[in-house]
Scaffold this active site. Structure first.
Site, PDB file in Angstrom:
ATOM      1  CG  ASP A 130      -2.402   1.810   6.932  1.00  0.00           C
ATOM      2  OD1 ASP A 130      -3.325   1.096   6.472  1.00  0.00           O
ATOM      3  OD2 ASP A 130      -2.360   3.038   6.798  1.00  0.00           O
ATOM      4  CG  ASP A 161      -4.537  -1.232   3.295  1.00  0.00           C
ATOM      5  OD1 ASP A 161      -5.238  -0.668   2.446  1.00  0.00           O
ATOM      6  OD2 ASP A 161      -3.455  -0.791   3.707  1.00  0.00           O
ATOM      7  CG  ASP A 191      -1.625   1.197   1.496  1.00  0.00           C
ATOM      8  OD1 ASP A 191      -2.219   1.677   0.527  1.00  0.00           O
ATOM      9  OD2 ASP A 191      -1.627   1.690   2.641  1.00  0.00           O
TER      10      ASP A 191
END
Lengths: 641, 124
Positions: free
Chosen positions: A523, A527, A330
């Site tokens: 994190d 996600d 990410d």
């Protein structure tokens, strides 16, 4: 009676027989001869070997068999045959039974120690907890036990004290040693508004904080819970040993009977020689080594990782992490800091900043906070402005010192003039994937500010370490292509997938999984689906609940280099498991034929005593090999570039 | 002649071993005693577990009382991988282990060396 006591009894009583064995070739005979041997061995069989016999019988009745079954049948056979041989005046081998028991017990004494040292990682973590806390209630400071602290309590922490529970600092500044929980060796600076973690140690400053999480909700308690689960979890590789251990002991019993029949019936050996081979087979076989190979390595490995702030959830994750081909990241908060900062100021910095700061002071836009942070760093006190108003979708304007001032995005350019030199700069900054903010006075743009979410200092090193391991790196982000590509170039990531809606991340992971094993690093906050979809979800959320929930590997520290470290660790642990299993199998596969006398022709035979010694050291060596995982060095090849 | 007899005996013993250890034998099963709002099952650890299968009711707090009579180091720990439990069983004492019954399913327990196993079945 403890194993230790049984061992000492067996050792003391078998020493005369051992001496006799060694001295016999020199013509020295023990007084008492067979009768003494019979007496000593009988005591050993009853006192030291008794529990083996009981356990073997108890499990036999339940249609089970274990290591004790083998030891019991082996020694009983040697013992009873020797009594028979004594009666008919033939050679006896009482000492075999006695020494086998002694050696097996010796192995168990060591093994017990090793097993407890393999499993004590969790206890060490629990011991870290503070015992009490100084709570300020009704204006008075009182010392109360940890269990009585409630959420919302204000707790004061003096220099050198342990932080009792998780919370937020409300007064004071200090540096805190968080190494025991996060694995971060450098003390961390903490000020008002920063989170503190229970069980960490305050160094020089004093502060008070408000308790937010207590008891089982604290980060440490969650880590302990996780490590416990990881340590008891099953690795898929164990399925093999489960199958083998189910049939192992009965098969060895059959092999032993076959050995006897072969020597006695086919080769025409004497009963006593044939029996010695059969007993050796029983004694050397060690199902325990197989059973201990995986759990002990898992236990030591996951405990070791936890100490470094890397929490591996279970054996399954561990094995999956070992054969990854792709790592997907990410962007925001993972590769980048997650907080946009002002990177360039064009024009007179003080002038541009103070104008921008006064206009953005009351805004909650993320870019505005970047400007305010920079202004306070430059010690700028925003001047008072009047007639503040927003220009819809473009920016804000106000009156200052009798002149109109404005701050906004490139849509303002239609309304105001910009110098040719300034225009070039704008292009340049935008090419660097920075967001450009225009600052103007009157009708003219007088300054520019470039704002960017910067990569973490460690990101580049982290990515290059992963690439050096032959992994493909991909960045998945909702940002636009240009910004994403620029960040990717800075940290050296292979591939960029930009403009991905948060909900579509999991679908992209699934797409990638068609061709390779994928890890996703995020994190945890938005996600979670991607983390659970990936073969290995690696979450770095500095211990948020969601991160702990959805990740397979949790990095307590917010350091991207731990991704590589986690992969190195899982590689080492899986290798150790394989090594242990290999030795355990090889030991049994080679040991049993040797004990059965298969290599008699080339002079390679094992007496029951030696078989007992070998058996004791096989399970001991497996456990020792696991404990030695603790000594493994994880080299810090990844420097901050 | 004696060799023939010995061979016959040996082969018979092998046959017995195969039948005794690999043949189908009934497992001992216990359904938990539900008293008021708790349920419990006593498990004796002696050469294995009796009982080997425990049936619990979902949602009712449950305890398993393990009592180890066997001094084998094989059985000195009991491990429930799904619940993160790895408990030492002191010989001759009753060790109470709480089981989370919030989820229906079959959960295995094993000894520290993974050689003896038992099952907890949580039903609705």
């Amino acid at each position: 009676m403890s194993v230790m006591k049984r061992f000492w009894i067996a050792l003391i009583l078998s020493t005369p027989m051992l001496a006799n064995m060694i001295l016999m070739p020199f013509g020295v005979m023990m007084p008492g001869g067979k009768w003494l041997q019979f007496g000593l061995t009988t005591i050993i069989m009853v006192v030291a070997a008794g529990p083996f016999l009981q356990s073997a019988w108890a499990s036999f009745k339940k249609h089970h068999a274990n290591m004790d079954t083998l030891v019991a049948i082996g020694t009983i056979t040697a013992y009873i045959y020797s009594i028979y041989a004594m009666v008919i005046h033939e050679a006896v081998f009482f000492e075999s039974a006695a020494l086998v028991i002694t050696f097996v017990l010796l192995g168990q004494v060591f093994e017990e120690r090793m097993r407890s040292s393999a499993s004590n990682a969790v206890e060490k973590l629990v011991d870290l907890q503070a015992k009490d806390a100084e709570v300020i209630r009704d204006g008075e400071t009182i010392l109360i036990p940890l269990s009585e602290v409630i959420v919302g309590d204000v707790i004061s922490v003096r220099p050198g004290q342990k932080v009792a529970v998780d919370g937020v600092i409300i007064e004071g500044v200090s540096t805190i040693d968080e190494s025991m929980v996060t694995g971060e060796s450098m003390p961390v600076m903490k000020k008002v508004g920063d989170k503190v973690i229970g069980s960490t140690i305050n160094s020089n400053g004093a502060f008070t904080f408000r308790a937010e999480k207590i008891g089982d909700d604290t980060l440490l308690a969650q880590i302990v819970e996780l490590v416990k689960k990881a340590q008891t979890s099953h690795a898929p590789i164990q399925k093999l040993t489960d199958k083998v251990s189910d049939i192992f002991v009965p098969v060895v019993l059959i092999v032993s009977i076959m050995t006897f029949l072969f020597w006695y019936v086919v080769l025409g050996a004497t009963v006593s020689n044939a029996l010695i081979f059969a007993v050796s087979v029983l004694v050397i076989a060690c199902p325990c080594a197989l059973g201990l190979a995986t759990p002990t390595a898992l236990m030591v490995g996951t405990g070791l990782s936890a100490k470094m702030g890397i929490l591996i959830k279970n054996g399954e994750v561990l094995e999956a992490a070992n054969d990854l081909q792709t790592v997907v990241f990410d962007k925001t908060g993972t590769i980048t800091v997650g907080k946009p900062v002002v990177t360039d100021i064009i024009g007179d910095p003080q002038d541009v900043l103070s104008m921008a700061a006064s206009l953005e002071e009351s805004s909650e836009h993320p870019l505005a906070s970047a400007i305010m942070v920079r202004a306070s760093e430059n010690k700028i006190i925003p001047p008072k402005i009047t007639e503040f108003r927003a220009i819809e979708g473009k920016g804000v304007e106000a009156m200052f010192d009798g002149k109109r001032v404005f701050v906004g995005n490139d849509k303002l350019l239609g309304d105001y003039q910009i110098g040719a030199e300034m225009a070039v700069k704008v292009q340049q900054l935008q090419d660097e994937a920075k967001t450009v903010v225009f600052v103007g006075r009157g009708d003219e743009v007088v300054g520019l500010m470039a704002i960017q979410d910067e990569p973490k200092a460690t990101s580049k090193a982290a990515i290059s370490a992963l690439k050096a391991r032959g992994l493909k790196t991909i960045m998945l982000t909702g940002d636009n292509e240009r910004v994403a590509q620029s960040i990717a170039n800075q940290v050296g990531i292979d591939e960029v997938v930009a403009d991905v809606l948060p909900g579509d991340k999991a679908a992209h992971i699934r797409e990638l999984q068609k061709t390779s094993k994928v890890a996703f690093v995020g994190d945890g906050i938005n996600d979670a689906p991607a983390l659970t979809t990936a073969d290995v979800g690696i979450s770095m959320g500095s211990g948020t609940d969601i991160a702990i929930e959805s990740g397979g590997i949790i990095l307590v520290k917010n350091d991207l280099r731990d991704v590589n470290r986690a992969l190195i660790l899982s590689h080492k642990i899986v290798n150790r498991i394989k090594l242990n299993l290999f030795w355990a199998f090889v030991y049994n596969v080679l040991g049993i034929p040797v004990a059965a006398g298969l290599f008699y022709g080339i002079g390679l035979v094992l007496s029951p005593e030696l078989a007992g010694l070998a058996m004791a050291f096989s399970s001991l060596s497996v456990v020792t090999s696991s404990v030695l995982l603790n000594k493994v060095k994880i080299s810090q090849q990844t420097r901050i570039v | 002649m004696s060799k023939l007899i010995v061979s016959m005996i040996g082969i018979t013993v092998v046959g017995f071993i195969i039948w005794w250890f690999f043949g189908k034998h009934e497992q001992s099963t216990a359904i938990a005693d539900v008293k008021a709002d708790t349920q419990s099952v006593d498990i004796e650890v002696n050469g294995g577990y009796s009982v080997e299968t425990v049936i619990l009711k979902q949602g009712v707090p449950a305890v398993l009382n393990f009592k180890r009579l066997d001094s084998s180091s094989c059985l000195d720990h009991v491990v429930f991988p799904e619940f993160g439990i790895n408990r030492e069983l002191p010989k001759g004492e009753i060790e109470t282990i709480e089981i989370d019954t919030s989820q229906v399913g079959k959960f295995q327990w094993a000894c520290g060396m993974d050689m003896f196993r038992g099952n907890v079945i949580i039903e609705k």
